[in-house]
Write a protein that holds these residues in place. Sequence first.
Motif, PDB file in Angstrom:
ATOM      1  N   CYS A   1       0.828  -1.216   0.000  1.00 13.11           N
ATOM      2  CA  CYS A   1       0.000   0.000   0.000  1.00 13.11           C
ATOM      3  C   CYS A   1       0.858   1.259   0.000  1.00 13.11           C
ATOM      4  O   CYS A   1       0.333   2.375   0.035  1.00 13.11           O
ATOM      5  CB  CYS A   1      -0.970   0.004   1.173  1.00 13.11           C
TER       6      CYS A   1
ATOM      7  N   GLY B   1       2.738   2.527   2.270  1.00  6.46           N
ATOM      8  CA  GLY B   1       2.915   3.255   3.525  1.00  6.46           C
ATOM      9  C   GLY B   1       1.640   3.831   4.111  1.00  6.46           C
ATOM     10  O   GLY B   1       1.674   4.645   5.022  1.00  6.46           O
TER      11      GLY B   1
ATOM     12  N   CYS C   1      -2.002  -2.385   4.416  1.00  6.73           N
ATOM     13  CA  CYS C   1      -1.774  -3.705   3.816  1.00  6.73           C
ATOM     14  C   CYS C   1      -1.102  -4.722   4.729  1.00  6.73           C
ATOM     15  O   CYS C   1      -1.216  -5.916   4.505  1.00  6.73           O
ATOM     16  CB  CYS C   1      -0.951  -3.555   2.540  1.00  6.73           C
ATOM     17  N   ALA C   2      -0.352  -4.287   5.702  1.00 12.72           N
ATOM     18  CA  ALA C   2       0.382  -5.207   6.597  1.00 12.72           C
ATOM     19  C   ALA C   2       1.412  -6.066   5.863  1.00 12.72           C
ATOM     20  O   ALA C   2       1.745  -7.151   6.320  1.00 12.72           O
ATOM     21  CB  ALA C   2      -0.580  -6.089   7.396  1.00 12.72           C
TER      22      ALA C   2
ATOM     23  N   CYS D   1       4.480  -4.934   5.261  1.00 10.43           N
ATOM     24  CA  CYS D   1       5.779  -4.326   5.563  1.00 10.43           C
ATOM     25  C   CYS D   1       6.172  -4.686   6.991  1.00 10.43           C
ATOM     26  O   CYS D   1       6.929  -3.980   7.644  1.00 10.43           O
ATOM     27  CB  CYS D   1       5.716  -2.812   5.386  1.00 10.43           C
TER      28      CYS D   1
ATOM     29  N   CYS E   1       6.470   0.784   7.796  1.00  8.99           N
ATOM     30  CA  CYS E   1       6.117   2.099   7.236  1.00  8.99           C
ATOM     31  C   CYS E   1       5.770   3.098   8.336  1.00  8.99           C
ATOM     32  O   CYS E   1       5.668   4.298   8.078  1.00  8.99           O
ATOM     33  CB  CYS E   1       4.966   1.991   6.238  1.00  8.99           C
TER      34      CYS E   1
HETATM   35  S1  FES Z   1       3.268  -0.437   3.588  1.00 13.61           S
HETATM   36 FE1  FES Z   1       1.244  -1.115   3.788  1.00 13.61          FE
HETATM   37  S2  FES Z   1       0.995  -1.176   5.930  1.00 13.61           S
HETATM   38 FE2  FES Z   1       3.040  -0.542   5.728  1.00 13.61          FE
END
Ligand code: FES
Lengths: 107, 391
Positions: A40, A42, A46-47, A49, A87
């Motif tokens: 996503c 940052g 999305c989880a 990272c 992120c």
């Molecule tokens: S890049 Fe998606 S939650 Fe951190």
Amino acid sequence: MIELTFVGADGARKTVTAPEGTSVMQAARDHDIEAIRAECGGAMACATCHCYVDDADAGKVGTACEDERDMLDFAETELRETSRLSCQIRLTPALNGLTVHLPDAQI
Amino acid sequence: MPQAPFDDTITYNQLVNDPYAVYRRLRAETPVVRVKAVGRTMITKAADTRAIKDDAALWSSDDPNTPMERAFHAHTLMRKDGEEHKRERMAMAPTFSPKNLKTIWGPAYEKLANEYLDRLPRDEVVDLFPTLAGPLAARILAVILGIPGASDDQMQHWSQALIDGAGNFGWDREPFERVDHAHVAMNAEIERMIPKLKAEPDETALSVMINAEDPLRISQIFGNIKIAIGGGINEPRDALLTILYGLLTNPEQLEEVKRTGAWGDAFEEGVRWVAPIQVSSRRATEDAVVGGCDIPKGDVVMTIQASANHDEDIWDAPEKYDALRKRSPHQSFGSGPHHCLGTHLARMMLGKIMLPLIFERFPNIELVAPETVVWKGFGFRGPLNLPVRLN
Ligand code: FES
Ligand code: HEM
């Protein structure tokens, strides 16, 4: 510049530098660390990272806020006390020398 | 750098009926290519499609020359960039929070899934597209959006009208007229709900948006609801049918997944194998280079995630459904600022709830005449029918 080290699930270490103010996720992407998928970009949506902050640095980095903890539940690999979304960690001079460990999967 | 090569042999029919054969050839021969039939440059390798979507400053989502704005009666968040996009997206995001998925929408979906499965006839041939996959995807979405009074048929009809209108590159009259009628009905349903949700706020998308401290303009709120209607039914529907087809035509995989409970793998592999949204467009805001080819400022490229998901650099035998393969990240939910807002919802509904449930309820479900299943679609893709016998 802030120095930080990524430790892969296989133990491989990679030390990089990144400008103050960037996120750990962005530093990983800028240095082609593929274990940080960051779909996503940052937005904390999305989880993919997920990382584990080294025990020695955990106090300095701090813990996840409630929204981040909720999103971490969607991470693919097991959660530990030191789990963070990379992120959401901003690099400051205090974090110089930071070590983060990478999970073996993000999806 | 040279311009991308030009291909005038590919036909639109090939892209609708057998796109994967076209993309296999393009990845091998001309991975960045201007395709006459679509009037756009196709990007077919995984590294290139991902890099484009992640660089939203260079690659804008606003492609001004499409029928989407006409069809949606709005310039929607899917076509916006930067702060403007972020504000509209964040206005709806609280509804889809992990907490709401777990405590509200998950239980709601499970209850509905059981009801819809209860209604299916046993011991006769039944097509799961119109009896389960379509209506159930419509129902849960109506609930989540805050317009539960809309019927399954209405939701599916509105969604299709929006999609057909947005894809009406021939600018024919009929699809626009159909979507114009749909707007009248959608607006009425949304307006009817507003006073109710003002009086009794809840976690639905409409409620969250109208009751926000600093709300969007009402036209943006309507636009967001419509984007979700247009983009939240056919993907889970097509994904479910695709995964069921994959498992039912590979019984040894199905047995193994039943044994291990790795339904999440069966889900991810299904959306990798046939991405429900196959293509996303982006416009170059500056002169750019992709795969060694110059893309002039203003050009619109089609990033083909369907092709990225079959990239031989990443997958062995990508054309096969294999729920047991080692997972590698696919691109079916996109990436960057427009990363699908329904990702976790779709994973939960299908991977966590529906797949284990349907095989528990019907352990001997069998696909009848798999060769009669018709696959279609260029922008969106999935099976048009899935005849099974349940017992
Ligand atoms: S890049 Fe998606 S939650 Fe951190
Ligand atoms: C398997 C199911 C699904 C798939 C494969 C899927 C795929 C996608 C893709 C590829 C995009 C990005 C488009 C682009 O980059 O231009 C997207 C965006 C979006 N999706 Fe999904 N989707 C699914 C389910 C859902 C559901 C259930 C919802 C519920 C409302 C939803 C809501 C959205 C929204 C609102 C956007 C726009 C996000 C933005 O522009 O910021 N999706 N989806």
